[in-house]
Each structure stands twice: as C-alpha cells, then as structure tokens.
Design an enzyme around this catalytic site. Structure first.
Site, short mmCIF file in Angstrom:
data_model
loop_
_atom_site.label_atom_id
_atom_site.label_comp_id
_atom_site.label_asym_id
_atom_site.label_seq_id
_atom_site.Cartn_x
_atom_site.Cartn_y
_atom_site.Cartn_z
CD GLU A 162 -14.58 29.71 7.71
OE1 GLU A 162 -15.19 29.99 8.76
OE2 GLU A 162 -14.95 28.79 6.95
CG HIS A 183 -20.58 28.52 -2.98
ND1 HIS A 183 -21.85 28.57 -2.45
CD2 HIS A 183 -19.88 27.65 -2.20
CE1 HIS A 183 -21.92 27.76 -1.41
NE2 HIS A 183 -20.75 27.19 -1.24
#
Lengths: 348, 432
Positions: A101, A171
């Site tokens: 990322e 999540h």
C-alpha cells in the site's frame, strides 16, 4: 428406521443452523435510493460498483494520461470496480501493482507529480495504514512545502470502507477521521451510485489529492438510475436529503441511510419531522449547511460508523455549538441511532 | 561443489562487466534433476537433493567501479569519459562552490543566523558526476544531501541561501527548514524531510514518463543507505522492476545514518546486492570518483530509457557531521574522518585530474575559491535583509483554492494580530 429419524432430525437441525447464521450475518440496513437526477439525459440502472466503474471508464476514455492501478486491479479488483477496463484501455493504463500500500500511494503521488491522472485502489480501507505516511506527509503537503511549485492534485485514492455485517475487525473499518486531520487532503464518502459517480469524477478532476472511501455495503445493494454522461458533484457541499424542523441528523456514506430510516421512524412514532443531511465530504466539510439546518431545528445528531472518540462527529458537534447554540447535540455510533433520534426528538 | 567459485574479483576493464554482476561465474552449482527446471509459478529453478543455505558469503562482494585512482590518475584509459573542457570545469567549480557554501552556511548556523544546515563534504563527486551525466530534463527526486546536484542544474546560490533564510524570495515561501530546496523550472522536486518517501514517487513519475510518446526523460532518485532500510525503499525497488520504469535509484552509501554505522543498518552485501534480488540492474561505484559516477549514471541512463530500471550504490564517506544538530566525534574517531578527508577526497581527486590535463592550477584554485566564497557571503548578507513572507502565506497552497474553513482560520489570525500586534515581530514580515 431409528437411524432415518435421526438423520431427518439432524437435517432439521442443520436447516435451523443455516437459518440462524443467515440472520446473524445479515445487518439491519435499508437502502434509500436517490430519485433526483443531477443532470438531464439518458440514465442506466447501475449499482454503486457499476457507477464507479463507469466513472473510471469515462476518465480513461477522455484523459489519455489517466491510469488505474492497485492490487488485483488488472482482472477488475476484488470488488470488480475496474471490471473490463484493462481489456478496453490496455495493460499499461489499468494494471496490477505489487502488494504494497505504501508503494501504491507513493507511486501514485509520483505519477500525479509528473502530470498523469492517478487513480489508485487500496483493496480495503483497513489496509490503507501502510500508506498513511505517503498520504499525510507527502500527498497532503506536496503543494504547500514546495511553495506551490509542485502538486499531486491529480491523485485519487479509492478504498472500500465501512461494515457489511461479516467483515470482522479488519474488513469493516471507517478510517476517515485519520485523514480528516490532514490539511491538504480531501476526504469524500458517497452514499449511493449517483453520488459515487459524480463525486468520484469530481475527485479525479479536483486540483487536490482526494481519498474516496466507498462504503462497500453499497457496492451491490445500492441501485439507482445513474446518468450515462459525465457529471460532477461538488466536494465540500453537504446535501439536505429530507427536510424537517424537529432535529438535524448528520451523517455520510452508508450511515445516511440509517439516518433516513431513523427519521422515518421518528415521524411514524412521534410525528416529528427530522432533517437529514449527507455531509458528502468530511474534509472539507460544509459547516454552513449543517449549522443553518441546526439553527432551524434546534437539535442536532451526528452519527458515524467510525469510533466515537476523536471522530469527525466531535468536530461537527463543536462547530455546531459555536455557530448555532442549541438544545441538544449528540454524536453516536450507528447502533444507537434509532433510539437516540427518538430521544432527541421527544425529550430535548 | 563449492558455492563460492574461485573466480574472486572480476577484472574490471569494462563497465558492462560490472553490470553483469552475479553472473554465472559466482552462481552456486546445483544438481539438476534430469536437466528439468521446476515449474512453480513463483520460481523456475532446478531441483537439488542437498540442503544449502545461501548467505552473504555465497557470492563474491559486488566490486566497486572506479576510473581515477587516489591521485586523480585514470586507471584504464578506455574508461576515461569523453568530457569537454567546459563540462569538466563546470563539474569542478560546482564542487568548490558547494564546499564554500557548506563552510559559510554551516558557520552561519553556528552564529545563530539560520536555524539548521547540512553539509555535503565527501559526497561532492556523487553530486557533480551524476548531475553531469543526466539531461536537464530528467526529473530529480533528492533526499536532502544533494545540494551539488541543485547547483549543477543551475539553481543559484541566491535561491539556495534564500531558502535557508526562509525569506520572501524563497521559492518554498519559508515553510521548510533550511536545505529543503526545490525547483520546478529545473526539474528538481522539492526535498521532503521524511526519509525514502521520494523513492516510490520517483518510480511513479518515471512510469508517467514511460507512457509519454517518444519519451526521452528518465527519473533519478537519490537516497542514503539508512533510508534504504525504510519500507518505501523496498516498495520502490519492487515497483520499478515489476512495472519496468525508466528510473535510476541512486544510493549514496556514506557509511552513517546520523550516528548509525552500516554494520548496524544492514547485513549482507550492502544496498547494491538488493538490486539483482529484486530484478533491477545493479552497479556499485566509487562515489569519491566523479568520473566513475559520471560513467555509471551515463550508462544507467541508457538502460533506464529502455525501461530497464537501475540501482546504483555509490560508496562514499560522510566527512561532515550529519547536520548542525549532530557532533559525529561522539561516535567515530577523528582519524577515520581524516583519512577520507585527504586520500579519498572527491574534490582533490578531480582537481588532480584537471591539473594533469592542464585545465586547472593553484592560481585558478585560489581565484575561484575566493570568488565562490565572496558570492555566498554577499548573498547571505542580502538574504538576511529580506523580509519573511507575508504571514498570510502560511494559509496558502494547502489547497488549490482556499476552502472556507481555512479562510475562517486566516480571518481569526488577522483579528488576533490586529489586537495583539505589539506582541509579534510584524515588521519582519512582508506587508501585503
């Protein structure tokens, strides 16, 4: 015979379990579609994933410098938002990156610095934190630190956030507050397909780096008639979705629909009409629209999915108290919304 | 069967031999399984029936390419770069100018005239060698100790001193600490304090260049061996290789990250060894030899323009302290510094080379040093007199258009200053 009975019993038990699980995994969420078209012209039924795909498709078509990339983006991304784009625009414009990322964010900043339009996907907002330094120290400050010589405004980072009911702790997060504390960034969260397309196109065309947090519960569950042509919606401008005089309910993203449900409940149970405001972006956020509404209603409730402490709700509550001293102001997590809307409208 | 073949150091007569590092010469022998390689998605390699862990001693150390010896003599005449008189003099004069600027600005910090400074001693050869090999159109992402690259590109001493003083003529509008230079006009991205963040950015910028029709630009990214420990460094190596970007990742390995020596920074064969491991072409070069750096970057640039990313590790020694906030004698012996200041001094090496070619002499040295010194002193005196930017600049450039909440903060500040102006040194700031 006994064995058969036992088997039937077991099967019944199994059905009961499956039923229980289904109930347990589903969240209590009602979607309120937008009925107003932001522009005239042809529309197409799209869910939010398709609306986002459409926005990127239009960008790739109209802007030859635009590139779309991230983890697993080549085959369309895990939520399928980039579906079909590589086939249409080639693997130099829509591509996979290594699983990293901070690399994705840094790479995107560099692209934008060199004049390209960068649309980066972070697979889940929960995994954006390795990119925090790049976004907060670099993207946000690129123009400021160079005295306006360099900028990476052509950068948009898309990340799916929020809860769906079965995502667990990694999540489901809503990290908007972390980025809302970084001057130089814009943090935008759409509430449905029409908003997503217009706001994503605004983010992409904006002269400042934008973080676009997509409530993943809406990807498929939210369906609207979305204009086919390109259009933009203003960032930093809140939208009043439902007018009322009893209380102002402020939220963004999926939470807007929770507030709309709560407003409906307040009306049916108490006959109180609540005003619902979609903040659209938490940085910058539209103080004027919120405070004008609160001046009218005298009560304000802010709800977000993100943790309460240090959340944008606190900032909104404080600003409201300064501009429109009122009877009652509360900031809530979504679980409490319905009962508190009732309390707020009835008691205060 | 010995993992380490007896080849030892390769004879470095040609630079391309260096580029072919870790070639078959030093590859460990393996027992092939019927001559067939395994077909795993992640590795097409031969099977073996014996366990052998590889370590840093499994390969010969990556050699260090050099052109000049310690006395400024060319070791192998075929490696002498074809540089004209003007370029050579420009390179050397930039080194002198840099040394003089470092000397005076370092002192000015000690006198409390500027808040901070970082010298470039020991790395001048890296700066001018690499800058001379690049096109002015190539984009530079620096770390913070590349002032010579800025000077070589044509950034004036005035601009740099103005930045250090943060006055209203600083292109960065006085927002950064000293030495965070930047010049859009000369393709030098403004320096950022966080380490290694520039690395994946450089790769992204290179990707943008690669997509431009008939691209003739590459990106060079400078970073230290300390910064190479950051995650962003790995990200940059990996992205550069997998996305085949026209980028030169240039490590200035000067032996120290503030006080941390390389032994405590990394294990294995330095930063260059990470290149082949990640699919980059790698080269180790003597950073105290400006001509070797020039050759290395010139060749790396050719590769980069063919979308073959290159990692260069330039070995040098940070002769100065890390910054004005550091006293390096607390963690390294003076004798060590002395050695690198004299025998391996990059400025001295290039000077001896120029003298041997009849391009420079003691007289020229004296005249130019004085000229360079006077320029810095004069500029500094002027910079000191210039006012700071108008205070409102503090609120500009956060966004392209100032949003209402920042306008409001600026108005609050304005009202505050009207009321309490006697408590602020308002005369030091430019009027609107």
């Amino acid at each position: 015979m006994a064995s058969l009975t036992k088997r039937v019993l077991n099967l019944n038990k199994l059905f009961k379990h499956v039923d229980n699980y289904t109930k347990r995994l589903s969240s209590n969420f009602t979607y309120f579609p937008d009925n107003e078209k932001p522009v005239e012209g042809e529309t197409l039924k799209m869910n939010m994933m398709q609306a986002i795909n459409n926005a990127m498709d239009l960008t790739l078509k109209n802007d030859p410098t635009a590139v779309v990339f991230g983890e697993d983006v080549a085959f369309g991304g895990v939520f399928r938002c980039a579906s079909g784009l590589q086939e249409k625009y080639g693997n130099d414009r829509v591509f996979n990156t290594p699983l990293c990322e901070q690399g994705i964010a840094g790479f995107a900043i560099g692209l934008a610095t060199a004049g390209a339009t960068a649309i980066a996907e972070i697979q889940f907002a929960d995994y954006i934190f390795p990119a925090f330094d790049q976004l907060v120290n670099e993207a946000a400050k690129a123009r400021y630190r160079s005295g306006g010589q360099f900028a990476c405004g052509a950068l948009t980072v898309r990340a799916p956030g929020g809860a769906v009911g079965h995502g667990g702790l990694y999540h489901s997060q809503s990290p908007e507050a972390f980025f809302a504390h970084a001057p130089g960034l814009k943090v935008v969260i759409p509430r449905g397909p029409i908003a997503a397309k217009g706001l994503l196109l605004s983010c992409i065309q904006d002269r400042d780096p934008c973080i676009f947090l997509e409530p993943k519960i809406l990807y498929r569950s939210a369906v609207e008639e979305v204009p086919v042509d390109s259009y933009t919606l203003p960032i930093g401008k809140a939208q009043v979705l439902r007018e009322g005089d009893a209380a102002t309910l402020v939220g963004w993203g999926a939470q807007v629909h929770v507030l709309l449900a709560a407003a409906r409940l307040a009306e049916s149970r108490l006959g109180a009409r609540c005003e619902v405001v979609d903040l659209v972006s938490v940085l910058p956020w539209d103080t004027e629209t919120v405070c004008n509404s609160v001046k009218k209603t005298g009560r304000c409730l802010v709800a977000h999915e993100a943790p309460l402490t240090g959340g944008p709700g606190a900032d909104i509550a404080a600003a409201v108290q300064v501009s429109a001293p009122l009877l009652c102001c509360c900031v809530l997590l979504w679980a409490d919304v319905c009962c508190c809307v009732l309390m707020c409208a009835a008691v205060c | 069967m010995a993992l380490k073949s007896g080849v030892g150091f390769l004879r470095l007569s040609r630079i391309n031999q260096v580029v072919r590092l870790l070639s078959t010469h030093s590859r460990p022998e393996t027992i092939q399984n019927g001559g067939l390689n395994a077909e795993f998605p992640g590795a097409k390699a031969p099977y073996v029936t014996e366990i052998k862990f590889l370590d840093e001693n499994s390969y010969d150390p990556i050699p260090i390419y050099r052109v000049l010896d310690n006395n400024g003599r060319v070791i192998d005449s075929r490696e002498e770069p074809n540089l004209d008189r003007e370029t050579l003099l420009n390179m050397y004069k930039t080194m002198i100018q840099l040394n003089q600027m470092d000397k005076i600005l370092y002192e000015s910090q000690r006198q409390g005239r500027i808040s901070f400074y970082m010298t470039n001693y020991g790395e001048e050869g890296i700066h001018v060698g690499s800058a001379a090999a690049l096109s002015p159109k190539d984009l530079v992402f620096g770390q913070y100790r590349e002032a010579g690259v800025f000077l070589y590109r044509g950034v004036t001493v005035t601009e740099m001193v103005n930045q250090c003083y943060g006055n209203h003529e600083d292109p960065g509008k006085g927002r950064h600490m000293p030495i965070h230079y930047g010049s859009k006009q000369r393709n030098l991205v403004t320096i950022s304090s966080p380490l290694a963040t520039q690395m994946p950015q450089a790769v992204g910028a290179a990707y943008a260049f690669k997509r431009m029709p008939n691209n003739d630009r590459c990106v060079i990214c400078y970073f230290g061996e300390g910064a190479a420990s950051e995650g962003d460094a790995f990200a940059a190596f990996n992205f550069a290789a997998t996305l085949e970007c026209p980028v030169i990742l240039f490590c200035r390995n000067n032996g120290y990250a503030i006080s941390t020596p390389t032994r405590e920074q990394y294990r294995g064969d330095g930063v260059a060894a990470r290149g082949p491991a990640l699919g980059l072409r790698a080269l180790r070069v003597d950073g105290t030899d400006a001509l070797a750096v020039y050759n290395a970057v010139l060749r790396a640039r050719e590769l980069a323009l063919n979308n073959k990313p290159v990692l260069i590790e330039a070995m040098s020694y940070r002769v100065g302290h890390h910054s004005t906030s550091d006293d390096s004698t607390a963690y390294r012996p003076l004798e060590e510094i002395q050695k690198w200041m004299q025998d391996e001094n990059p400025t001295r090496k290039l000077r001896l080379y120029l003298e041997s070619k009849g391009l420079w002499d003691a007289e020229a040295e004296k005249t130019y040093s004085k000229e360079a010194r006077d320029l810095v002193v004069r500029t500094m005196q002027e910079a000191e007199k210039k006012k700071k930017p108008n205070w409102k600049e503090m609120f500009e450039d956060v966004y392209y258009d100032m949003p209402p909440h920042i306008q409001k903060q600026m108005q609050h500040m304005e009202k505050h200053l009207e009321k309490y102006q006697e408590h602020y040194p308002m005369d030091q700031f430019q009027k609107e």
